[in-house]
Design a protein around this motif. Structure first.
Motif, PDB file in Angstrom:
ATOM      1  N   GLU A 269       0.848  -1.185   0.000  1.00 45.38           N
ATOM      2  CA  GLU A 269       0.000   0.000   0.000  1.00 45.38           C
ATOM      3  C   GLU A 269       0.884   1.234   0.000  1.00 45.38           C
ATOM      4  O   GLU A 269       2.041   1.176   0.437  1.00 45.38           O
ATOM      5  N   PRO A 270       0.363   2.361  -0.483  1.00 46.57           N
ATOM      6  CA  PRO A 270       1.166   3.591  -0.483  1.00 46.57           C
ATOM      7  C   PRO A 270       1.569   3.986   0.939  1.00 46.57           C
ATOM      8  O   PRO A 270       0.818   3.761   1.894  1.00 46.57           O
ATOM      9  N   TRP A 271       2.741   4.580   1.067  1.00 41.59           N
ATOM     10  CA  TRP A 271       3.260   4.974   2.374  1.00 41.59           C
ATOM     11  C   TRP A 271       2.531   6.202   2.919  1.00 41.59           C
ATOM     12  O   TRP A 271       2.198   6.259   4.102  1.00 41.59           O
ATOM     13  N   ASP A 272       2.269   7.178   2.080  1.00 38.00           N
ATOM     14  CA  ASP A 272       1.888   8.508   2.556  1.00 38.00           C
ATOM     15  C   ASP A 272       0.634   8.512   3.436  1.00 38.00           C
ATOM     16  O   ASP A 272       0.635   9.115   4.507  1.00 38.00           O
ATOM     17  N   ASP A 273      -0.444   7.855   2.978  1.00 41.84           N
ATOM     18  CA  ASP A 273      -1.724   7.988   3.675  1.00 41.84           C
ATOM     19  C   ASP A 273      -1.672   7.398   5.080  1.00 41.84           C
ATOM     20  O   ASP A 273      -2.115   8.035   6.049  1.00 41.84           O
ATOM     21  N   GLU A 274      -1.156   6.189   5.209  1.00 49.16           N
ATOM     22  CA  GLU A 274      -1.132   5.558   6.526  1.00 49.16           C
ATOM     23  C   GLU A 274      -0.010   6.106   7.404  1.00 49.16           C
ATOM     24  O   GLU A 274      -0.105   6.066   8.628  1.00 49.16           O
ATOM     25  N   ALA A 275       1.035   6.647   6.798  1.00 53.50           N
ATOM     26  CA  ALA A 275       2.047   7.338   7.593  1.00 53.50           C
ATOM     27  C   ALA A 275       1.512   8.672   8.110  1.00 53.50           C
ATOM     28  O   ALA A 275       1.788   9.066   9.246  1.00 53.50           O
ATOM     29  N   ARG A 276       0.742   9.354   7.272  1.00 52.30           N
ATOM     30  CA  ARG A 276       0.111  10.616   7.701  1.00 52.30           C
ATOM     31  C   ARG A 276      -0.856  10.353   8.858  1.00 52.30           C
ATOM     32  O   ARG A 276      -0.849  11.063   9.868  1.00 52.30           O
ATOM     33  N   ARG A 277      -1.696   9.349   8.697  1.00 54.92           N
ATOM     34  CA  ARG A 277      -2.675   9.037   9.748  1.00 54.92           C
ATOM     35  C   ARG A 277      -1.958   8.660  11.042  1.00 54.92           C
ATOM     36  O   ARG A 277      -2.372   9.051  12.135  1.00 54.92           O
ATOM     37  N   TYR A 278      -0.872   7.908  10.915  1.00 54.28           N
ATOM     38  CA  TYR A 278      -0.085   7.532  12.092  1.00 54.28           C
ATOM     39  C   TYR A 278       0.520   8.778  12.746  1.00 54.28           C
ATOM     40  O   TYR A 278       0.385   9.000  13.949  1.00 54.28           O
ATOM     41  N   TYR A 279       1.184   9.601  11.942  1.00 54.51           N
ATOM     42  CA  TYR A 279       1.860  10.780  12.502  1.00 54.51           C
ATOM     43  C   TYR A 279       0.868  11.738  13.152  1.00 54.51           C
ATOM     44  O   TYR A 279       1.043  12.143  14.311  1.00 54.51           O
ATOM     45  N   ILE A 280      -0.166  12.138  12.421  1.00 62.25           N
ATOM     46  CA  ILE A 280      -1.080  13.170  12.923  1.00 62.25           C
ATOM     47  C   ILE A 280      -1.754  12.715  14.213  1.00 62.25           C
ATOM     48  O   ILE A 280      -1.861  13.483  15.178  1.00 62.25           O
ATOM     49  N   ASN A 281      -2.209  11.479  14.247  1.00 65.07           N
ATOM     50  CA  ASN A 281      -2.982  11.011  15.398  1.00 65.07           C
ATOM     51  C   ASN A 281      -2.125  10.618  16.588  1.00 65.07           C
ATOM     52  O   ASN A 281      -2.596  10.679  17.725  1.00 65.07           O
ATOM     53  N   ILE A 282      -0.881  10.243  16.373  1.00 67.03           N
ATOM     54  CA  ILE A 282      -0.054   9.758  17.478  1.00 67.03           C
ATOM     55  C   ILE A 282       1.024  10.759  17.868  1.00 67.03           C
ATOM     56  O   ILE A 282       1.235  11.046  19.047  1.00 67.03           O
ATOM     57  N   VAL A 283       1.704  11.311  16.899  1.00 65.36           N
ATOM     58  CA  VAL A 283       2.813  12.227  17.180  1.00 65.36           C
ATOM     59  C   VAL A 283       2.404  13.679  17.011  1.00 65.36           C
ATOM     60  O   VAL A 283       3.071  14.586  17.497  1.00 65.36           O
ATOM     61  N   GLY A 284       1.270  13.916  16.340  1.00 63.69           N
ATOM     62  CA  GLY A 284       0.918  15.256  15.874  1.00 63.69           C
ATOM     63  C   GLY A 284       0.947  16.364  16.903  1.00 63.69           C
ATOM     64  O   GLY A 284       1.275  17.509  16.578  1.00 63.69           O
ATOM     65  N   LYS A 285       0.608  16.058  18.134  1.00 67.38           N
ATOM     66  CA  LYS A 285       0.631  17.084  19.180  1.00 67.38           C
ATOM     67  C   LYS A 285       2.026  17.645  19.383  1.00 67.38           C
ATOM     68  O   LYS A 285       2.188  18.792  19.827  1.00 67.38           O
ATOM     69  N   TYR A 286       3.043  16.862  19.052  1.00 63.29           N
ATOM     70  CA  TYR A 286       4.417  17.205  19.423  1.00 63.29           C
ATOM     71  C   TYR A 286       5.234  17.680  18.212  1.00 63.29           C
ATOM     72  O   TYR A 286       6.377  17.292  18.031  1.00 63.29           O
ATOM     73  N   GLY A 287       4.622  18.539  17.397  1.00 64.02           N
ATOM     74  CA  GLY A 287       5.318  19.057  16.224  1.00 64.02           C
ATOM     75  C   GLY A 287       6.662  19.689  16.522  1.00 64.02           C
ATOM     76  O   GLY A 287       7.655  19.398  15.845  1.00 64.02           O
TER      77      GLY A 287
END
Length: 386
Positions: free
Chosen positions: A178-196
Motif C-alpha cells: 500500500e502507499p506509504w503517505d496515507d497511513e504514515a500521515r494518519r499515524y503521525y497526525i494522530n499519534i505524534v501530531g501534538k508534538y510538532g
C-alpha cells in the motif's frame, strides 16, 4: 511474511500483526501493523528494541535465528512503549550478561513496567554518546516527546542507518502493498501530531547526518527517495497544509445537514477542488483528523443537539484541538430547527485554533435546504475558491 533485507550485519527481526483491530485501542488498522526490531552482528551484538506481547514467540524465534548461537551484548531501548518494550525482562533473563542501553529517563520508566534488578546492567547514554560494536558504531540522539519523554534514536555511521524509533512510522503490516503517505500521515497526525516542535527538533538533528536508510519501529525501512519522506515530516510537524483542498467533516441527525454538506461537496468539485468528505458518525475519526491536517481548508457541518453540539462533531473538534490544529481556513455550516447553537459552539473551538481564518458568515440552516440556503452555499463555494 515480510522479508526485509538491510545488510549482512544488520538484520530485521520484526513481526507483522494482522490480528490487532485497534492500534493503541483506538485507531482502526485494517491492514494490521508491524513491530520492528533489529540486530547488529559485529564483534559485539546489539539488539535494537523488542516487540509487542502479541508477537513475542515469533519475535524470539526470529532473534534466535539471527543470532545463530551468539549472545547479545547489548539491548538498545529506544522507546519504552509496550508495543516495543514488552519483552525487555524476558530477554534480560534469557541473556543475563546482556547490558541494557538507555538514557536516564529510560531507566526511570523501566520499573514502571518490569520488576527485575537491572542496576548493574544499565548503560546510561546521553546526547551524542557513542557505542562501538566493532566496525559498526551507534551514536545516540535524544528525541524527547516524539512521542514519549524517554525516546531516543540511533545513527549507525558505517552503513548510514537512522534507527528512528516511532518517527517515520506507519500503520500497516509489511506484507501489505500500500502507499506509504496515507497511513504514515494518519499515524503521525494522530499519534505524534501534538508534538510538532519536538519532531522539528529531531529533524534538525537528522539534517546533519548522512542517511542512506531510515529504520523505524513501525512500517517499512525507507531506502529510496528519502527527501520525500523527510519533506512530508517537515510539513506535518510544522503544521503546514500538505495540499490545496477541502476536508468536509459533517454529521446529521435526520439527513438534512448531510444533504447540504454533500451538495456543497458536489459544488466544490465542479470547481475542480479536491474534497474529502467524512460522515463523522460513520467514517474513521482518525482518517478525518488526518485529512483535516492534509488540506488547507476545512468545512464543519453539524446540527444542534440538546442545545449543544452533536457529540461526534464535538469529538472531532476535541481531536483537532488536542493535536494542535492550526494555519487553516475554516467554514461553518450549522443546522437547528428552532434554536441553532452549533455555529456558536463550533466557533468557540475555531477561535482557539492558532492562525486559522474563519470564513464569514456562518451558514445557518433551519431544517432542509431551500432557495436561500442554496444561495448561501454558492457564496461559500466562491469564498473557498477565491
Amino acid at each position: 511474511m515480510s522479508n526485509v533485507i538491510i545488510s549482512d550485519a544488520v538484520r530485521y527481526i520484526g513481526c507483522d500483526d494482522h490480528q490487532i483491530d485497534l492500534f493503541e485501542s483506538q485507531y482502526p488498522v485494517p491492514n494490521g501493523v508491524s513491530y520492528n526490531s533489529y540486530v547488529i552482528l559485529d564483534e559485539k551484538v546489539a539488539v535494537l528494541d523488542t516487540a509487542d506481547r502479541r508477537v513475542s514467540e515469533e519475535w524470539l524465534a526470529k532473534l534466535e535465528a539471527a543470532l545463530d548461537g551468539r549472545t547479545p551484548d547489548y539491548l538498545i531501548i529506544s522507546h519504552m512503549e509496550p508495543d516495543h518494550a514488552y519483552n525487555i525482562q524476558r530477554l534480560a533473563e534469557k541473556y543475563p550478561s546482556m547490558q541494557l542501553v538507555g538514557n536516564a529517563k529510560t531507566f526511570t520508566m523501566l520499573p514502571l513496567y518490569f520488576d527485575f534488578d537491572f542496576a548493574q546492567r544499565k548503560v546510561v547514554v546521553k546526547e551524542g554518546d557513542t557505542l562501538s560494536l566493532g566496525s559498526h558504531t551507534l551514536t545516540f540522539y535524544m528525541a524527547p516527546m516524539v512521542h514519549w519523554p524517554e525516546v531516543m534514536v540511533e545513527y549507525e555511521s558505517s552503513e548510514k542507518l537512522l534507527f528512528s524509533a516511532d518517527a517515520f512510522g506507519k500503520f500497516g503490516a509489511l506484507d501489505v502493498d500500500e502507499p506509504w503517505d496515507d497511513e504514515a500521515r494518519r499515524y503521525y497526525i494522530n499519534i505524534v501530531g501534538k508534538y510538532g516542535p519536538s519532531a522539528q527538533a529531531l529533524l534538525k538533528k537528522a539534517a546533519g547526518l548522512d542517511i542512506a536508510a531510515i529504520c523505524p519501529l513501525h512500517g517499512p525501512v525507507l531506502k529510496e527517495d528519502l527527501a520525500h519522506y523527510i519533506g512530508l515530516y517537515q510539513t506535518w510537524s510544522s503544521y503546514q497544509p500538505e495540499a490545496a483542498g477541502v476536508t468536509l467533516a459533517y454529521c446529521s441527525i435526520h439527513g438534512n445537514t448531510a444533504a447540504a454538506a454533500l451538495q456543497l461537496k458536489a459544488m466544490l468539485e465542479e470547481k475542480g477542488v479536491a474534497v474529502a468528505a467524512f460522515d463523522l458518525a460513520r467514517d474513521s475519526m482518525s482518517e478525518a483528523v488526518a485529512s483535516a491536517f492534509r488540506y488547507d481548508k476545512l468545512v464543519l457541518a453539524a446540527p444542534t443537539y440538546d442545545a449543544a453540539l452533536f457529540p461526534v462533531m464535538e469529538d472531532f473538534l476535541y481531536h483537532l484541538k488536542a493535536k494542535g490544529y492550526q494555519k487553516r481556513t475554516i467554514a461553518i455550516l450549522e443546522n437547528g430547527s428552532w434554536a441553532p447553537m452549533a455555529g456558536k459552539l463550533i466557533r468557540a473551538y475555531v477561535e482557539g485554533f492558532k492562525g486559522c481564518t474563519l470564513v464569514e458568515p456562518v451558514i445557518t440552516l433551519r431544517g432542509k435546504l431551500n432557495g436561500q440556503n442554496q444561495a448561501a452555499l454558492a457564496a461559500l463555494v466562491d469564498s473557498l475558491t477565491a
